[in-house]
Design an enzyme around this catalytic site. Structure first.
Site: not given
Length: 482
Positions: A82, A157, A181
């Site tokens: 990420k 996210s 997320s």
């Protein structure tokens, strides 16, 4: 194994084949890089790719195994991290123009642990600007598109991570979760995401290491693979003061087993406290019926979540100001309006505000603790809507109720955040338009094992997660690497 088999084998199967030397790390990494070349231009999930570096690491991994060295549990498995997680020597932008050329000198702890277990870094997955929100779009790289409908959002996210998993670009993905997320992009992309109990996965470096609002965790295409990855990520670390002492290996414990007789609570709308679109409610209701067929005692009931909304909004705003307040002073003109708004909300807070949030969350914890004395797990929608138009900042309304901010449409996830309970998103079904919907499985305090067992039983009974997006077959040919 042909490239398609390599890209859609489970991580557990692939890791075993690598250790048995039935396939090489170079073959595995090459197959995934070819998938990235073909499909990523359509979905925009991986935004920084280090292909040459990955191939070099794969070759070194093969040589180590051939020399008789012990293979780690993730030996040879490619992972794109990420873009909120620092990667030493690899650009990490946090989705912000302010950090467009930022190259960290050290790895985040989760990256460190994945690499230590033998995983090979492919690159970085897309995120919203500064990771704020559950829709992955930012000024640097644009939007990540949903593989099941390229006109729709991939969530966030950890949206790039979820889309990359769905497309077979990686077998495992790391993510983080404050208000959903890990869970929301899992739901939107028909994969699995776990928000672990706070402290289960340690975090370092961290500006506020005593905070429990945000956690790091695993995503994968199966619950078993999530458990495998959790076993690597979890465990104590002296740099993380809240890290649980339980060794990570415990998290890979057996998932198979009869859940007959489990007491299962469920709510289509968190006790009437949040609006949920009818098409999502219908899928979740059908998923709940599976637990009845598995022999569980199912009851429609929800714990009292009052106070969770106010406590979350206060704590999140405080966290945003703490993390990004200095950036606002220097780079306001380069930051998105929603980012600016949430930081400024943090600046309005007073000492009594923060104290009230703590009192509200304490009362919530005890109500939920008492609730789980009567139930093994709680089932809920992950997201209040199915994947929405990728061109929107966020849904304007949910089931006729207006959404005033970029956070409102994810209350079904962030209210659960405030309980401190572990929560799993597992593929539950599809809307009539073919859009994925996830089921949220919530367990008692530190009951990570319970949510994994329940999610695995449901997954084995339904096999919803085995449905692949058409973009995998259609793809694009060629296309530049990010």
């Amino acid at each position: 194994m042909n490239p398609a088999d390599l890209c859609f084998s489970t991580a557990t199967e692939l890791a075993a084949a690598l250790r048995r030397r039935e396939v090489s790390a170079r073959e595995v990494v090459t197959a995934h890089l070819e998938r990235v070349d073909r499909v990523n231009p359509s979905v925009n999930a991986i935004v920084t790719l280090v292909a040459d570096r990955a191939l070099e690491q794969a070759a070194a991994a093969d040589e180590r195994l051939a020399s008789g060295a012990e293979a780690g549990p993730l030996h040879g498995l490619p992972v794109a991290h990420k873009d909120l997680h620092d990667t030493a020597g690899i650009r990490t932008t946090y989705g912000s123009p302010v950090f467009a050329d930022h190259v960290p000198a050290r790895d985040h702890l989760v990256v460190e642990r994945l690499k230590g277990a033998g995983a090979i870094t492919l690159g970085k997955t897309n995120v919203p600007e500064l990771g704020m929100g559950s829709h992955t779009v930012n000024p640097l790289f644009g939007a990540t598109r949903n593989p099941y409908d390229l006109s729709r959002s991939a969530g966030g996210s950890s949206g790039g991570a979820g889309a990359a998993l769905a497309c077979g670009m990686q077998p495992l993905a790391d993510g983080s979760d404050t208000g959903g997320s890990l869970r929301n992009p899992a739901s939107f992309n028909n994969v699995v995401g776990l928000r672990p109990s706070p402290g289960r996965v340690p975090s370092w470096p961290d500006k506020a290491p005593w905070g429990q609002l945000s956690v790091k965790g695993p995503m994968a295409r199966t619950v078993r693979d999530v458990a495998l990855m959790l076993s690597v990520l979890a465990g104590p670390d002296p740099r993380s003061p809240l890290a649980l002492d339980t060794p990570g290996s415990v998290c890979a414990g057996p998932l198979d087993g009869d859940i007959r007789g489990w007491r299962v609570a469920w709510s289509p709308d968190l006790g009437g406290s949040v609006p949920v679109d009818p098409e999502v409610r219908d899928v979740v209701r059908g998923a709940v019926e599976v637990f009845g067929a598995l022999g569980c005692e199912v009851e429609e009931v929800c714990p009292d979540l009052s106070g969770a909304d106010e406590a979350f909004l206060i704590q999140r705003a405080w966290q945003m100001e703490l993390a990004y307040g200095p950036l606002l002073d220097e780079h306001r003109h380069r930051m998105a309006p929603d980012v600016v708004w949430n930081i400024e909300e943090g600046r309005k807070l007073t000492g009594p505000d923060l104290g009230r949030a703590q009192v509200l969350q304490a009362a919530l914890f005890h109500r939920v603790r008492e609730f789980f004395e009567s139930y093994d797990v709680l089932l809920l929608p992950v997201s209040q809507v199915a994947p929405f138009d990728v061109g929107l900042a966020y849904p304007a309304s949910v089931d006729g109720t207006g959404m005033e901010t970029y956070l409102d449409w994810m209350r079904s996830a962030y209210l659960i955040t405030m309980t401190g309970c572990p929560a799993l998103s597992v593929p539950a079904g599809f809307t009539p338009a073919g859009l994925p919907v996830g089921l949220q499985v919530v367990g008692p305090h530190r009951g990570d094992a319970a949510v994994l067992r329940a999610g695995h039983a449901f997954e084995q009974a339904t096999r919803v997660g085995e449905r692949r997006p058409e973009v995998v077959a259609a793809g694009t040919t060629g296309g530049g690497r990010p």
